[in-house]
Motif scaffolding. Sequence first.
Motif, PDB file in Angstrom:
ATOM      1  N   VAL A 264      -7.311   1.926  -1.325  1.00  0.00           N
ATOM      2  CA  VAL A 264      -6.160   2.620  -0.749  1.00  0.00           C
ATOM      3  C   VAL A 264      -6.675   3.653   0.244  1.00  0.00           C
ATOM      4  N   GLY A 265      -6.078   3.691   1.436  1.00  0.00           N
ATOM      5  CA  GLY A 265      -6.485   4.658   2.444  1.00  0.00           C
ATOM      6  C   GLY A 265      -5.961   6.054   2.160  1.00  0.00           C
ATOM      7  N   ASP A 266      -6.080   6.934   3.138  1.00  0.00           N
ATOM      8  CA  ASP A 266      -5.607   8.314   3.012  1.00  0.00           C
ATOM      9  C   ASP A 266      -4.090   8.392   3.246  1.00  0.00           C
ATOM     10  N   ASN A 267      -3.475   9.411   2.618  1.00  0.00           N
ATOM     11  CA  ASN A 267      -2.065   9.747   2.876  1.00  0.00           C
ATOM     12  C   ASN A 267      -1.100   8.605   2.558  1.00  0.00           C
ATOM     13  N   VAL A 268      -1.413   7.832   1.545  1.00  0.00           N
ATOM     14  CA  VAL A 268      -0.547   6.737   1.117  1.00  0.00           C
ATOM     15  C   VAL A 268       0.393   7.232   0.021  1.00  0.00           C
ATOM     16  N   MET A 269       1.649   6.754   0.026  1.00  0.00           N
ATOM     17  CA  MET A 269       2.642   7.164  -0.966  1.00  0.00           C
ATOM     18  C   MET A 269       3.130   5.952  -1.755  1.00  0.00           C
ATOM     19  N   PHE A 270       3.249   6.128  -3.077  1.00  0.00           N
ATOM     20  CA  PHE A 270       3.744   5.078  -3.964  1.00  0.00           C
ATOM     21  C   PHE A 270       4.992   5.585  -4.686  1.00  0.00           C
ATOM     22  N   GLY A 271       6.107   4.856  -4.562  1.00  0.00           N
ATOM     23  CA  GLY A 271       7.294   5.196  -5.316  1.00  0.00           C
ATOM     24  C   GLY A 271       7.152   4.813  -6.782  1.00  0.00           C
ATOM     25  N   GLY A 272       8.051   5.313  -7.604  1.00  0.00           N
ATOM     26  CA  GLY A 272       7.981   5.046  -9.026  1.00  0.00           C
ATOM     27  C   GLY A 272       8.008   3.553  -9.344  1.00  0.00           C
ATOM     28  N   LYS A 273       7.180   3.166 -10.304  1.00  0.00           N
ATOM     29  CA  LYS A 273       7.130   1.794 -10.812  1.00  0.00           C
ATOM     30  C   LYS A 273       6.613   0.789  -9.794  1.00  0.00           C
ATOM     31  N   ALA A 274       5.935   1.255  -8.749  1.00  0.00           N
ATOM     32  CA  ALA A 274       5.290   0.323  -7.820  1.00  0.00           C
ATOM     33  C   ALA A 274       4.137  -0.372  -8.539  1.00  0.00           C
ATOM     34  N   GLY A 275       3.963  -1.646  -8.246  1.00  0.00           N
ATOM     35  CA  GLY A 275       2.871  -2.412  -8.855  1.00  0.00           C
ATOM     36  C   GLY A 275       2.018  -3.063  -7.781  1.00  0.00           C
ATOM     37  N   ILE A 276       0.687  -2.939  -7.913  1.00  0.00           N
ATOM     38  CA  ILE A 276      -0.242  -3.428  -6.885  1.00  0.00           C
ATOM     39  C   ILE A 276      -1.166  -4.467  -7.512  1.00  0.00           C
ATOM     40  N   GLY A 277      -1.225  -5.665  -6.936  1.00  0.00           N
ATOM     41  CA  GLY A 277      -2.122  -6.701  -7.428  1.00  0.00           C
ATOM     42  C   GLY A 277      -3.579  -6.365  -7.173  1.00  0.00           C
ATOM     43  N   ASP A 278      -4.475  -7.098  -7.834  1.00  0.00           N
ATOM     44  CA  ASP A 278      -5.904  -6.783  -7.722  1.00  0.00           C
ATOM     45  C   ASP A 278      -6.462  -7.152  -6.344  1.00  0.00           C
ATOM     46  N   HIS A 279      -7.503  -6.427  -5.961  1.00  0.00           N
ATOM     47  CA  HIS A 279      -8.257  -6.653  -4.721  1.00  0.00           C
ATOM     48  C   HIS A 279      -7.400  -6.504  -3.457  1.00  0.00           C
ATOM     49  N   ILE A 280      -6.324  -5.749  -3.531  1.00  0.00           N
ATOM     50  CA  ILE A 280      -5.467  -5.484  -2.379  1.00  0.00           C
ATOM     51  C   ILE A 280      -6.032  -4.304  -1.589  1.00  0.00           C
TER      52      ILE A 280
END
Length: 339
Positions: A264-280
């Motif tokens: 993940v780069g700098d200054n990234v925002m994730f809303g509640g319950k966001a899900g990220i797959g592996d190696h993204i």
Amino acid sequence: MPDSRFFDSLPAVTVAQLGDRIGGTVVRGGDRSIIAVAPLALADANAVAFLADRKFTEALKATVAGCVIVPAAAVDHVPAGSAVIVSPEPQAAWARASLILHRAIAIGAGPRAVLEDDDVVIEPGVVLGQGTSIGRGTRIGANTVIGPGVQIGRNCQIGSNASIGFALIGDRVRILSGARIGEPGFGAAGSSAGPIDVPQLGRVILQDGVSVGANSCIDRGAYDDTVIGENTKIDNLVMIGHNCVIGRNCLMAAHTGISGSVTVGDNVMFGGKAGIGDHIRIGDGARVAGGAGVLADIPAGETWSGYPAKPIRQSLREAVWLARQVSRKASPAPKDQAE
């Protein structure tokens, strides 16, 4: 080599001995001595690595590992300078080798914890492992467990009933109650006896100014480190898997889940319950909407939403179109048509 503050290195073994103990067949180099495990790209002449997926064949051809565990079909790709053990389950065999060569240090006898100054506050019930170092102005809440070798910087606030192990923590870090830092990541290898745990030999690094919410979990790396960048703020009940590298000034709302090996780069925002797959990979300044399921890389500066997540305008257009189709099918036919 795994960090000696957190892991003991066990006695060296020959490739022949290793093959016998992990259930592999030695093809060549049985008298070579091995003292460590490592991935293909990082292994040196004293380490054993493995190949379990053909997509890493080029890395196998370039490795300088002292020994490589491979399936029979890959033997011809192993460099001439490496010893070879053949196994039908290379990753599981490598996991067994990890247990033979490395062991996590348990809390017990050893060098006492070092407190930088008298103003370090240790509340009742705190357990400090041997070799722990805590910087001045830091407060450790009641019943928290700090594992062996953990380094904690200055002016940190650690809540009660937290556990921190295999970690290097910067200055002004805040970790709230019940957080779990440095537990082993979720890694299992298939074997004829069923899945076996792959030892996790990396660390967690929390840089200066990081905040970790209550009951959040950050797993240590499988071999490389899990890193959280400066001033990143993590809400309660967030899960970050092993080998993730999170940039600076990121924000993660509650129930965000990030799978292993995400960058993940700098200054990234994730809303509640966001899900990220592996190696993204997620670029600088990107935003992930609440409830989004990310299964592809997100370019810098873009906002994605939905499941599977897409650029937000595309996601919203599709949602509106689908709602219209449902509305049309649900509407009753006009009276004159019904007659």
